[in-house]
Motif scaffolding. Structure first.
Motif, PDB file in Angstrom:
ATOM      1  N   GLY A 168      15.917  10.221   9.940  1.00 55.42           N
ATOM      2  CA  GLY A 168      15.112   9.273   9.816  1.00 55.42           C
ATOM      3  C   GLY A 168      15.003   8.132  10.878  1.00 55.42           C
ATOM      4  O   GLY A 168      16.332   7.735  11.120  1.00 55.42           O
ATOM      5  N   GLU A 169      13.857   7.580  10.973  1.00 51.70           N
ATOM      6  CA  GLU A 169      14.124   6.410  11.890  1.00 51.70           C
ATOM      7  C   GLU A 169      14.519   5.281  11.106  1.00 51.70           C
ATOM      8  O   GLU A 169      14.885   4.432  11.509  1.00 51.70           O
ATOM      9  CB  GLU A 169      12.441   6.021  12.323  1.00 51.70           C
ATOM     10  N   ILE A 170      14.100   5.349   9.852  1.00 53.32           N
ATOM     11  CA  ILE A 170      14.778   4.358   8.663  1.00 53.32           C
ATOM     12  C   ILE A 170      15.839   4.973   7.893  1.00 53.32           C
ATOM     13  O   ILE A 170      15.600   6.051   7.272  1.00 53.32           O
ATOM     14  CB  ILE A 170      13.571   3.744   7.615  1.00 53.32           C
ATOM     15  N   VAL A 171      16.735   3.959   7.380  1.00 50.77           N
ATOM     16  CA  VAL A 171      17.890   4.536   6.630  1.00 50.77           C
ATOM     17  C   VAL A 171      18.188   3.539   5.679  1.00 50.77           C
ATOM     18  O   VAL A 171      18.087   2.386   5.799  1.00 50.77           O
ATOM     19  CB  VAL A 171      19.259   4.584   7.616  1.00 50.77           C
ATOM     20  N   VAL A 172      17.995   4.130   4.419  1.00 55.99           N
ATOM     21  CA  VAL A 172      18.280   3.393   3.376  1.00 55.99           C
ATOM     22  C   VAL A 172      19.826   3.573   2.703  1.00 55.99           C
ATOM     23  O   VAL A 172      20.057   4.920   2.549  1.00 55.99           O
ATOM     24  CB  VAL A 172      17.346   3.511   2.263  1.00 55.99           C
ATOM     25  N   THR A 173      20.501   2.691   2.186  1.00 59.82           N
ATOM     26  CA  THR A 173      21.909   2.869   1.742  1.00 59.82           C
ATOM     27  C   THR A 173      21.787   2.549   0.298  1.00 59.82           C
ATOM     28  O   THR A 173      21.350   1.428  -0.242  1.00 59.82           O
ATOM     29  CB  THR A 173      23.036   2.021   2.458  1.00 59.82           C
TER      30      THR A 173
ATOM     31  N   SER B 197       0.976  -1.371  -0.050  1.00 53.61           N
ATOM     32  CA  SER B 197       0.081   0.059  -0.083  1.00 53.61           C
ATOM     33  C   SER B 197       1.006   1.208  -0.013  1.00 53.61           C
ATOM     34  O   SER B 197       1.990   1.343   0.750  1.00 53.61           O
ATOM     35  CB  SER B 197      -0.864  -0.078   1.138  1.00 53.61           C
ATOM     36  N   PRO B 198       0.484   2.324  -0.795  1.00 58.05           N
ATOM     37  CA  PRO B 198       1.452   3.621  -0.530  1.00 58.05           C
ATOM     38  C   PRO B 198       1.622   4.049   0.853  1.00 58.05           C
ATOM     39  O   PRO B 198       0.667   3.906   1.657  1.00 58.05           O
ATOM     40  CB  PRO B 198       0.510   4.571  -1.541  1.00 58.05           C
TER      41      PRO B 198
ATOM     42  N   SER C 235       9.040   3.240  -1.409  1.00 51.66           N
ATOM     43  CA  SER C 235       7.966   2.802  -0.562  1.00 51.66           C
ATOM     44  C   SER C 235       8.180   1.079  -0.483  1.00 51.66           C
ATOM     45  O   SER C 235       7.706   0.501   0.203  1.00 51.66           O
ATOM     46  CB  SER C 235       6.499   3.309  -1.349  1.00 51.66           C
ATOM     47  N   GLU C 236       8.306   0.682  -1.751  1.00 50.74           N
ATOM     48  CA  GLU C 236       8.477  -0.737  -1.876  1.00 50.74           C
ATOM     49  C   GLU C 236       9.465  -1.433  -0.946  1.00 50.74           C
ATOM     50  O   GLU C 236       9.422  -2.407  -0.286  1.00 50.74           O
ATOM     51  CB  GLU C 236       8.809  -1.195  -3.034  1.00 50.74           C
ATOM     52  N   LEU C 237      10.834  -0.912  -0.980  1.00 52.96           N
ATOM     53  CA  LEU C 237      11.708  -1.227   0.077  1.00 52.96           C
ATOM     54  C   LEU C 237      11.541  -1.077   1.542  1.00 52.96           C
ATOM     55  O   LEU C 237      11.939  -1.965   2.172  1.00 52.96           O
ATOM     56  CB  LEU C 237      13.264  -0.415  -0.466  1.00 52.96           C
ATOM     57  N   THR C 238      10.832  -0.253   1.749  1.00 51.86           N
ATOM     58  CA  THR C 238      10.578   0.139   3.273  1.00 51.86           C
ATOM     59  C   THR C 238       9.214  -0.357   3.814  1.00 51.86           C
ATOM     60  O   THR C 238       8.910   0.022   4.714  1.00 51.86           O
ATOM     61  CB  THR C 238      10.631   1.683   3.508  1.00 51.86           C
ATOM     62  N   ALA C 239       8.399  -1.131   2.956  1.00 48.66           N
ATOM     63  CA  ALA C 239       7.193  -1.518   3.191  1.00 48.66           C
ATOM     64  C   ALA C 239       7.188  -2.491   4.476  1.00 48.66           C
ATOM     65  O   ALA C 239       6.169  -2.370   5.218  1.00 48.66           O
ATOM     66  CB  ALA C 239       6.416  -2.267   1.997  1.00 48.66           C
ATOM     67  N   VAL C 240       8.402  -3.262   4.826  1.00 50.99           N
ATOM     68  CA  VAL C 240       8.063  -4.095   5.847  1.00 50.99           C
ATOM     69  C   VAL C 240       8.216  -3.562   7.186  1.00 50.99           C
ATOM     70  O   VAL C 240       7.683  -4.120   8.091  1.00 50.99           O
ATOM     71  CB  VAL C 240       9.237  -5.140   5.934  1.00 50.99           C
ATOM     72  N   PHE C 241       8.732  -1.992   7.248  1.00 50.94           N
ATOM     73  CA  PHE C 241       8.683  -1.513   8.358  1.00 50.94           C
ATOM     74  C   PHE C 241       7.239  -1.015   8.668  1.00 50.94           C
ATOM     75  O   PHE C 241       6.950  -0.457   9.989  1.00 50.94           O
ATOM     76  CB  PHE C 241       9.579  -0.233   8.409  1.00 50.94           C
ATOM     77  N   ARG C 242       6.575  -0.800   7.719  1.00 49.43           N
ATOM     78  CA  ARG C 242       4.970  -0.399   7.997  1.00 49.43           C
ATOM     79  C   ARG C 242       3.865  -1.523   8.215  1.00 49.43           C
ATOM     80  O   ARG C 242       2.732  -1.321   8.548  1.00 49.43           O
ATOM     81  CB  ARG C 242       4.511   0.500   6.842  1.00 49.43           C
ATOM     82  N   MET C 243       4.385  -2.796   8.288  1.00 44.02           N
ATOM     83  CA  MET C 243       3.550  -3.934   8.546  1.00 44.02           C
ATOM     84  C   MET C 243       3.585  -4.261   9.895  1.00 44.02           C
ATOM     85  O   MET C 243       4.677  -3.984  10.568  1.00 44.02           O
ATOM     86  CB  MET C 243       4.046  -5.100   7.721  1.00 44.02           C
ATOM     87  N   GLU C 244       2.906  -5.109  10.382  1.00 44.40           N
ATOM     88  CA  GLU C 244       2.893  -5.665  11.800  1.00 44.40           C
ATOM     89  C   GLU C 244       3.963  -6.523  11.875  1.00 44.40           C
ATOM     90  O   GLU C 244       4.427  -7.500  10.941  1.00 44.40           O
ATOM     91  CB  GLU C 244       1.434  -6.289  12.055  1.00 44.40           C
ATOM     92  N   GLY C 245       4.805  -6.423  12.889  1.00 47.49           N
ATOM     93  CA  GLY C 245       6.005  -7.186  13.142  1.00 47.49           C
ATOM     94  C   GLY C 245       7.090  -6.562  13.615  1.00 47.49           C
ATOM     95  O   GLY C 245       6.933  -5.393  13.962  1.00 47.49           O
ATOM     96  N   SER C 246       8.197  -7.287  14.022  1.00 45.56           N
ATOM     97  CA  SER C 246       9.288  -6.672  14.293  1.00 45.56           C
ATOM     98  C   SER C 246      10.619  -6.399  13.302  1.00 45.56           C
ATOM     99  O   SER C 246      11.785  -6.724  13.534  1.00 45.56           O
ATOM    100  CB  SER C 246       9.837  -7.457  15.583  1.00 45.56           C
ATOM    101  N   ALA C 247      10.069  -6.166  12.227  1.00 51.38           N
ATOM    102  CA  ALA C 247      11.122  -6.135  11.190  1.00 51.38           C
ATOM    103  C   ALA C 247      12.244  -4.985  11.277  1.00 51.38           C
ATOM    104  O   ALA C 247      11.733  -3.820  11.527  1.00 51.38           O
ATOM    105  CB  ALA C 247      10.618  -5.921   9.717  1.00 51.38           C
ATOM    106  N   GLU C 248      13.455  -5.177  11.318  1.00 53.82           N
ATOM    107  CA  GLU C 248      14.579  -4.188  11.478  1.00 53.82           C
ATOM    108  C   GLU C 248      15.519  -3.879  10.279  1.00 53.82           C
ATOM    109  O   GLU C 248      16.122  -3.107   9.982  1.00 53.82           O
ATOM    110  CB  GLU C 248      15.439  -4.509  12.809  1.00 53.82           C
ATOM    111  N   VAL C 249      15.484  -5.023   9.488  1.00 55.80           N
ATOM    112  CA  VAL C 249      16.296  -4.964   8.245  1.00 55.80           C
ATOM    113  C   VAL C 249      15.388  -5.447   6.861  1.00 55.80           C
ATOM    114  O   VAL C 249      14.606  -6.388   6.956  1.00 55.80           O
ATOM    115  CB  VAL C 249      17.542  -5.847   8.431  1.00 55.80           C
ATOM    116  N   SER C 250      15.611  -4.651   5.913  1.00 51.69           N
ATOM    117  CA  SER C 250      14.730  -4.948   4.652  1.00 51.69           C
ATOM    118  C   SER C 250      16.004  -5.170   3.637  1.00 51.69           C
ATOM    119  O   SER C 250      16.803  -4.320   3.199  1.00 51.69           O
ATOM    120  CB  SER C 250      13.952  -3.866   4.248  1.00 51.69           C
ATOM    121  N   LEU C 251      16.174  -6.628   3.345  1.00 51.38           N
ATOM    122  CA  LEU C 251      17.186  -6.903   2.127  1.00 51.38           C
ATOM    123  C   LEU C 251      16.643  -6.335   0.782  1.00 51.38           C
ATOM    124  O   LEU C 251      15.776  -7.410   0.200  1.00 51.38           O
ATOM    125  CB  LEU C 251      17.624  -8.354   2.412  1.00 51.38           C
ATOM    126  N   GLY C 252      16.952  -5.529   0.166  1.00 51.92           N
ATOM    127  CA  GLY C 252      16.814  -5.343  -1.222  1.00 51.92           C
ATOM    128  C   GLY C 252      17.721  -6.004  -2.082  1.00 51.92           C
ATOM    129  O   GLY C 252      18.821  -6.608  -1.527  1.00 51.92           O
TER     130      GLY C 252
END
Length: 401
Positions: free
Chosen positions: A139-144, A47-48, A158-175
Motif C-alpha cells: 500500500g501507499e499508506i501504512v498503518v501500524t 467523507s467515506p 477511513s478516519e485515520l487515513t482521511a488526511v491523505f485524501r485531502m488537499e495538502g502534503s500530509a505524510e503522517v497521521s497521528l492517531g
C-alpha cells in the motif's frame, strides 16, 4: 488603600498575591495551551473513502494466541475502506506462523502473515516487526497497530487515513490510543489514567500547535515511501525503543503531520491483567527516549508541574500576615478581609480553570473526567514522577510489543 499597599505587612501580602495571579494566568494561558488545543479540537467531517483512495497496508504486531488474533482480525476485515491489506507480524515460531498463515488464507482474502525470527530478540522486536511489515506492504499508506486494540467502528481506517485524501502534503497521521484502564485494579488506576492523559495531551497538543515531537505507534499512519526515505529506524537502532517517538520526531514537522482525535479514530488497547505493568513499562520507555526529543515540551511540562506548588505557596504567603492580624485583633475591617479573601479566590479560580480544561481534554480523549481529585493529583504528580525515575534509574532496556 495607598496606605494599605505601602504598609507592612500588607505590601508583601499584595506583592505575593499579585505574583500568584500572574503565575496562575501564565500557567493557564501558556503552559496549559497544549491541553486547551486538545480540548478544543473540532471533529473533522470525513467523507467515506471512494474507490480511487490510496491502498492501505495495516501492519499488526501480535503476541496473541490464534483464537484471540482471529477474533481481532474478524473486526479488522469489516472496515469500510475500499482497498486495504492486513500484514500480521507474529512473535510465534515459524511452525506456528505457518499454521496461522494457512488458517488466515482460508478465512480471509487480504490477510498475510509473517514472523519475527526468535534469534533477533537482542534487537527491538517491535522495530524489526514493523520493518518486516513495511517491506512486505504494497500500500501507499501504512498503518501500524497491535492485535489487542479494540477497533471502535468500521470507519476507523477511513478516519485515520482521511488526511491523505485531502488537499495538502500530509505524510503522517497521528492517531491516538489509550490503555483500557477499566481492566486495572485498585485506587491507583485513577492516578495512572490521569497521568496518561497529562502525558498524551501534551504531545497531541504540541502536534495541534504544528510542533509534533512524538506519536503513538499503536495507532499511526504514514506514507510508506516516507519510512524508506528516512531509512527506517536506522538512526535509533542503538535504542531498544523509540519507534513511536524518536522516529516520529525525525520525520514529522508542522507541514507534513496532522493529528486526529475524531471519536471513531481512537483505539482502546486491552492488556488485561498486565495493564498496570504495561503502563509502568511505557512510562519508563518514554522517560528514557525523551533524551532524544526536543527539550521545549519537557521544559513546558516541568514548569507547569512547579507552578502547582508555587501558586498555592504564594497564596499561602499572601494570606498569612492579614490572617494573623485578624486572629490577633479580631477586627474585621474591609481591607484586611480583602487581603485574606483575594489569594484564596485566586487559588480557587486557578483550580477551577485547571479542572475545566482537563475535563474537556479528557472528554476528547475518551478518558475519565476528574473533578475534585484533580488538584491533589496535580500536586502529587511531580513527586510521583521523581520517585518513579529514582526507582527505575538505569532500567533503559525495557521493550514490548
Amino acid at each position: 488603600m495607598p496606605e494599605i499597599l505601602s504598609s507592612t505587612p500588607y505590601s508583601l501580602s499584595w506583592l505575593l498575591c499579585a505574583s500568584a495571579f500572574a503565575c496562575a494566568l501564565l500557567t493557564i494561558l501558556w503552559f496549559m495551551r497544549p491541553m486547551i488545543k486538545v480540548g478544543s479540537f473540532k471533529t473533522r467531517d470525513v467523507s467515506p473513502a471512494t474507490a480511487d483512495a490510496p491502498k492501505v497496508s495495516v501492519i499488526v504486531c501480535t503476541e496473541n494466541r490464534e483464537e484471540e488474533l482471529l477474533a481481532y482480525l474478524d473486526s479488522l476485515v469489516c472496515q469500510g475502506y475500499p482497498d486495504y491489506e492486513i500484514i500480521v507480524v507474529s512473535e510465534s515460531t515459524s511452525e506456528s506462523t505457518e499454521i496461522l498463515s494457512e488458517c488466515c488464507s482460508r478465512r480471509y482474502s487480504n490477510v498475510y502473515v509473517t514472523f519475527v525470527p526468535p534469534e533477533s530478540h537482542s534487537l527491538s522486536r517491535r522495530k524489526l516487526a514493523l520493518t518486516l511489515g513495511m517491506k512486505a506492504a504494497k500500500g501507499e499508506i501504512v498503518v501500524t497497530t497491535v492485535s489487542n486494540a479494540e477497533i471502535p467502528s468500521p470507519s476507523w481506517l477511513s478516519e485515520l487515513t482521511a488526511v491523505f485524501r485531502m488537499e495538502g502534503s500530509a505524510e503522517v497521521s497521528l492517531g491516538y490510543s489509550h490503555l483500557d484502564f477499566s481492566k486495572m485494579k485498585g485506587a491507583g488506576r485513577w492516578y495512572k489514567e490521569f497521568d496518561s492523559v497529562m502525558t498524551d495531551a501534551r504531545w497531541l497538543g504540541f502536534a495541534l500547535l504544528n510542533k509534533p515531537y512524538r506519536g503513538d505507534g499503536f495507532n499511526l499512519a504514514m506514507r510508506r515511501d516516507l519510512f524508506f526515505r528516512h531509512k527506517g529506524y536506522s538512526r535509533s537502532l542503538a535504542l531498544l525503543n523509540g519507534d513511536d517517538d524518536v522516529f516520529i520526531n525525525e520525520v514529522s514537522d508542522g507541514d507534513n503531520t496532522q493529528p486526529t482525535l475524531n471519536p471513531e479514530s481512537i483505539l482502546s488497547i486491552d492488556w488485561g491483567e498486565s495493564s498496570s505493568r504495561i503502563w509502568s513499562m511505557r512510562k519508563e520507555q518514554y522517560d528514557y527516549t525523551s533524551h532524544w526529543l526536543p527539550r521545549a515540551p519537557f521544559v513546558n511540562a516541568g514548569i507547569f508541574s512547579a507552578m502547582q506548588w508555587i501558586i498555592p505557596l504564594l497564596c499561602a504567603g499572601a494570606i498569612l500576615a492579614p490572617l494573623m492580624k485578624l486572629i490577633k485583633t479580631l477586627t474585621f475591617d474591609v481591607m484586611t478581609l480583602c487581603a485574606v479573601i483575594a489569594p484564596v479566590l485566586i487559588w480557587e479560580l486557578f483550580l477551577l480553570c485547571e479542572i475545566l480544561i482537563y475535563r474537556r481534554a479528557a472528554s476528547r480523549m475518551q478518558s475519565t473526567r476528574l473533578w475534585w481529585a484533580l488538584p491533589w493529583f496535580m500536586l502529587a504528580r511531580p513527586i510521583v514522577n521523581f520517585l518513579f525515575r529514582l526507582n527505575h534509574r538505569g532500567s533503559n532496556n525495557t521493550t514490548f510489543i
